[in-house]
Enzyme design. Structure first.
Site, PDB file in Angstrom:
ATOM      1  N   HIS A  55       0.848  -1.190   0.000  1.00 18.23           N
ATOM      2  CA  HIS A  55       0.000   0.000   0.000  1.00 18.23           C
ATOM      3  C   HIS A  55       0.884   1.240   0.000  1.00 18.23           C
ATOM      4  O   HIS A  55       1.932   1.236   0.638  1.00 18.23           O
ATOM      5  CB  HIS A  55      -0.916   0.015   1.231  1.00 18.23           C
ATOM      6  CG  HIS A  55      -2.053   0.952   1.081  1.00 18.23           C
ATOM      7  ND1 HIS A  55      -1.942   2.287   1.376  1.00 18.23           N
ATOM      8  CD2 HIS A  55      -3.313   0.766   0.609  1.00 18.23           C
ATOM      9  CE1 HIS A  55      -3.093   2.870   1.111  1.00 18.23           C
ATOM     10  NE2 HIS A  55      -3.944   1.982   0.630  1.00 18.23           N
ATOM     11  N   ASP A 103      -7.980  -5.258  -0.201  1.00 19.59           N
ATOM     12  CA  ASP A 103      -8.485  -6.084  -1.295  1.00 19.59           C
ATOM     13  C   ASP A 103      -8.116  -7.552  -1.163  1.00 19.59           C
ATOM     14  O   ASP A 103      -8.602  -8.388  -1.917  1.00 19.59           O
ATOM     15  CB  ASP A 103      -7.954  -5.556  -2.636  1.00 19.59           C
ATOM     16  CG  ASP A 103      -8.590  -4.231  -2.994  1.00 19.59           C
ATOM     17  OD1 ASP A 103      -9.775  -4.063  -2.703  1.00 19.59           O
ATOM     18  OD2 ASP A 103      -7.894  -3.362  -3.551  1.00 19.59           O
TER      19      ASP A 103
HETATM   20  N1  CMC Z   1       4.204  -7.624  -4.921  1.00 19.78           N
HETATM   21  C1  CMC Z   1       5.557  -7.624  -5.086  1.00 19.78           C
HETATM   22  N2  CMC Z   1       6.340  -6.519  -4.917  1.00 19.78           N
HETATM   23  C2  CMC Z   1       5.712  -5.384  -4.580  1.00 19.78           C
HETATM   24  C3  CMC Z   1       4.324  -5.315  -4.394  1.00 19.78           C
HETATM   25  C4  CMC Z   1       3.562  -6.491  -4.571  1.00 19.78           C
HETATM   26  N3  CMC Z   1       2.241  -6.482  -4.405  1.00 19.78           N
HETATM   27  N4  CMC Z   1       3.980  -4.045  -4.053  1.00 19.78           N
HETATM   28  C5  CMC Z   1       5.128  -3.343  -4.034  1.00 19.78           C
HETATM   29  N5  CMC Z   1       6.191  -4.158  -4.342  1.00 19.78           N
HETATM   30  C6  CMC Z   1       7.601  -3.773  -4.357  1.00 19.78           C
HETATM   31  C7  CMC Z   1       7.950  -2.970  -5.607  1.00 19.78           C
HETATM   32  O1  CMC Z   1       8.367  -3.814  -6.655  1.00 19.78           O
HETATM   33  C8  CMC Z   1       9.061  -2.086  -5.067  1.00 19.78           C
HETATM   34  O2  CMC Z   1      10.223  -2.879  -4.977  1.00 19.78           O
HETATM   35  P1  CMC Z   1      11.696  -2.208  -5.194  1.00 19.78           P
HETATM   36  O3  CMC Z   1      11.838  -1.199  -4.096  1.00 19.78           O
HETATM   37  O4  CMC Z   1      12.632  -3.360  -5.116  1.00 19.78           O
HETATM   38  O5  CMC Z   1      11.655  -1.583  -6.561  1.00 19.78           O
HETATM   39  C9  CMC Z   1       8.615  -1.767  -3.646  1.00 19.78           C
HETATM   40  O6  CMC Z   1       7.827  -2.889  -3.255  1.00 19.78           O
HETATM   41  C10 CMC Z   1       7.797  -0.485  -3.505  1.00 19.78           C
HETATM   42  O7  CMC Z   1       6.690  -0.579  -4.407  1.00 19.78           O
HETATM   43  P2  CMC Z   1       6.066   0.657  -5.189  1.00 19.78           P
HETATM   44  O8  CMC Z   1       5.369   0.141  -6.402  1.00 19.78           O
HETATM   45  O9  CMC Z   1       7.131   1.704  -5.383  1.00 19.78           O
HETATM   46  O10 CMC Z   1       5.048   1.198  -4.117  1.00 19.78           O
HETATM   47  P3  CMC Z   1       3.832   2.153  -4.421  1.00 19.78           P
HETATM   48  O11 CMC Z   1       3.533   2.861  -3.172  1.00 19.78           O
HETATM   49  O12 CMC Z   1       4.086   2.963  -5.647  1.00 19.78           O
HETATM   50  O13 CMC Z   1       2.648   1.127  -4.813  1.00 19.78           O
HETATM   51  C11 CMC Z   1       0.821  -0.349  -4.670  1.00 19.78           C
HETATM   52  C12 CMC Z   1       1.643   0.723  -3.946  1.00 19.78           C
HETATM   53  C13 CMC Z   1      -0.433  -0.655  -3.864  1.00 19.78           C
HETATM   54  C14 CMC Z   1       0.389   0.160  -6.058  1.00 19.78           C
HETATM   55  C15 CMC Z   1       1.686  -1.636  -4.829  1.00 19.78           C
HETATM   56  O14 CMC Z   1       2.056  -2.127  -3.548  1.00 19.78           O
HETATM   57  C16 CMC Z   1       0.995  -2.716  -5.636  1.00 19.78           C
HETATM   58  O15 CMC Z   1       1.089  -2.724  -6.871  1.00 19.78           O
HETATM   59  N6  CMC Z   1       0.259  -3.671  -4.970  1.00 19.78           N
HETATM   60  C17 CMC Z   1      -0.514  -4.678  -5.665  1.00 19.78           C
HETATM   61  C18 CMC Z   1      -1.846  -4.085  -6.137  1.00 19.78           C
HETATM   62  C19 CMC Z   1      -2.824  -3.884  -4.991  1.00 19.78           C
HETATM   63  O16 CMC Z   1      -3.026  -4.764  -4.165  1.00 19.78           O
HETATM   64  N7  CMC Z   1      -3.477  -2.711  -4.989  1.00 19.78           N
HETATM   65  C20 CMC Z   1      -4.517  -2.379  -4.004  1.00 19.78           C
HETATM   66  C21 CMC Z   1      -4.118  -1.252  -3.105  1.00 19.78           C
HETATM   67  S1  CMC Z   1      -5.201  -1.134  -1.658  1.00 19.78           S
HETATM   68  C22 CMC Z   1      -6.754  -0.704  -2.308  1.00 19.78           C
HETATM   69  C23 CMC Z   1      -6.780   0.677  -2.800  1.00 19.78           C
HETATM   70  O17 CMC Z   1      -6.763   1.593  -1.966  1.00 19.78           O
HETATM   71  O18 CMC Z   1      -6.875   0.861  -4.005  1.00 19.78           O
END
Ligand code: CMC
Length: 428
Positions: A307, A364
């Site tokens: 998140h 989710d």
């Molecule tokens: N699985 C594997 N690796 C992950 C995941 C995941 N679900 N989420 C983040 N990472 C890794 C990412 O690859 C990165 O690694 P590194 O630092 O080595 O490059 C690190 O963790 C930070 O991730 P980020 O993408 O920079 O973080 P963000 O804050 O931009 O993204 C997020 C947050 C929710 C989009 C992401 O965690 C994600 O894609 N999760 C899966 C989709 C999901 O479940 N979304 C629902 C969010 S909650 C409901 C809502 O409010 O919408």
């Protein structure tokens, strides 16, 4: 503690005031930066460090796993309030008393008709259309049937628009489901509660009386409360930014629905179930999918994990996990996918990659398991999220307009070609 931050650039010092929120959050107010510095802007892709507004609606502390609507904890609201009370609280700022709640519900019931012509629009969609696309289009189409623009400073006009959308949106949600299932469209029943009525409009079979199931209604009500607002997330920011151009409420909501659709946001609930089903079909090897999630050459992510704000745990996920166990037990459902989900969660929580990046199950991760148990098709999950988020979007849109926020219009750093002469077609 200093009430100013200083920026030094090119031998010049610029001071900017610090803003403090009611929970002691701090921000540097850089409103004057570009003007005083001769053109400097800040850049922050994904707005990871950027506050877009001041807001009095929802507080969340990602480090401590705290979520409160208008000061009330999500745990207490999920246990003690119903969805309509929470909607009223979010939109108007205070919990309603009995008379206010009753009047709110009556006013909503009185607006629950959707113009018959809207059915023609619904009819034009193929049955295979994704329900989120259908819902966004129908919400936008509502404008044509309610064309009067609302004066946001008039309490009566604003109240009318709020009641209209809270009344008609569930009908559209129910219609998208019924279209998918091939059921004839159904209308509400004013003798039922708000959420009960939504359930009836979605599931009533044409040949049967509607039978209320308290456990199902309670579970649905709680899920809607947990999704009702989440401060400046992608879809809410979309609703606010579209509304900041003074586009109407329904148009802004329609844009918010599209933003919610993506798998990184609300679409994750559909993606989680599809992922769990794929793991099950592949023999249930969770380790293989853990490895894929950690492999930087593999685009696969563990859906329902991570998140932007929560870096400890998502308080909604805790409540939902318990609710999923209860719903499955109450309804006597043995879903193998729940076991896979629990296994994945356990592995991820002990895995260094997930620990280092503070990746926890989000709202989710378990919500889809409940929706499945309630008989809601997978493609409808994000529609259910939208239904829950509706009061939050409305509250945020109203706050943005009442605060007279300027049009949202970020700047950029241009990295394209410098000026060059045009080359005629025959010379290219
Ligand atoms: N699985 C594997 N690796 C992950 C995941 C995941 N679900 N989420 C983040 N990472 C890794 C990412 O690859 C990165 O690694 P590194 O630092 O080595 O490059 C690190 O963790 C930070 O991730 P980020 O993408 O920079 O973080 P963000 O804050 O931009 O993204 C997020 C947050 C929710 C989009 C992401 O965690 C994600 O894609 N999760 C899966 C989709 C999901 O479940 N979304 C629902 C969010 S909650 C409901 C809502 O409010 O919408």
């Amino acid at each position: 503690m200093s009430d100013k931050a200083t920026l030094e650039y090119n031998g010049q010092k610029y001071e900017f005031p610090i803003i403090k929120g009611s929970e002691d959050e701090l921000a540097v107010n850089i409103k004057t930066l570009r003007g005083v510095s001769g053109g400097l802007i800040t850049i922050d892709p994904g707005y990871k460090n950027t506050g877009s507004c001041e807001s009095a609606i929802t507080f969340l502390d990602g480090e401590k796993g705290v979520l409160r609507y208008r000061g009330y904890s999500i745990e207490e609201l999920a246990e003690k309030a119903d969805f309509l009370e929470v909607a009223y609280l979010l939109i108007f700022g205070e919990l309603p008393n009995k008379e206010q709640l009753e009047a709110f519900h009556v006013d909503i019931k009185n607006e629950s008709h959707v113009d018959e012509e809207m059915k023609k629009i619904l009819d034009a969609f193929p049955k295979s259309a994704h329900p989120m696309g259908v819902l966004s289009s129908l919400t936008s189409a509502l404008i044509a049937f309610n064309p009067v623009s609302v004066n946001v400073t008039s309490n009566a006009e604003m109240y009318g628009a709020i009641v209209r959308i809270l009344a008609k949106f569930p009908v559209l949600v129910a219609w998208t489901l019924r279209k998918k299932k091939g059921f004839p469209l159904d209308y509400g029943d004013d003798s039922l509660g708000y959420v009960e009525n939504i359930h009836k409009m979605m599931f009533k079979k044409p040949s049967q009386e509607y039978k209320k199931n308290k456990q199902v209604i309670d579970a649905l009500d709680q899920l809607l409360i947990l999704h009702a607002d989440h401060e400046q997330n992608c879809s809410t920011s979309t609703v606010r930014i579209v509304g900041s151009s003074h586009a109407g409420l329904f148009a802004s909501l329609s844009a918010g629905i599209s933003a919610l659709w993506g798998p990184l946001h609300g679409g994750a609930n559909q993606a989680v179930i599809e992922m769990l089903e794929a793991i099950e079909a592949d023999g249930g090897d969770t380790k293989k999918y853990m490895a894929k999630a950690k492999d930087k050459n593999d685009p696969f992510r563990l859906m329902g994990f991570g998140h932007r704000v929560y870096k400890n745990f998502d308080p909604r996920a805790k409540i939902i996990k318990k609710a999923a166990d209860k719903v499955l037990e109450d309804l006597g459902i043995d879903d193998p996918i729940l076991e896979i989900a629990k296994g994945l969660e356990k592995e991820a929580l002990e895995d260094q990659y997930f620990v280092d990046r503070k990746l926890y199950p989000n709202v989710d991760f378990y919500s889809g398991i409940i929706y499945r148990a309630l008989g809601i098709p997978t493609e409808m999950f994000t529609v259910m999220f939208a239904l829950g988020r509706l009061p939050g979007w409305i509250a945020q849109w109203r706050e943005m307009r009442l605060n007279n926020e300027p049009i949202g219009r970020p700047r950029q750093i241009y990295t394209g070609a410098n000026q060059r002469p045009f080359v005629n077609l025959d010379k290219r």
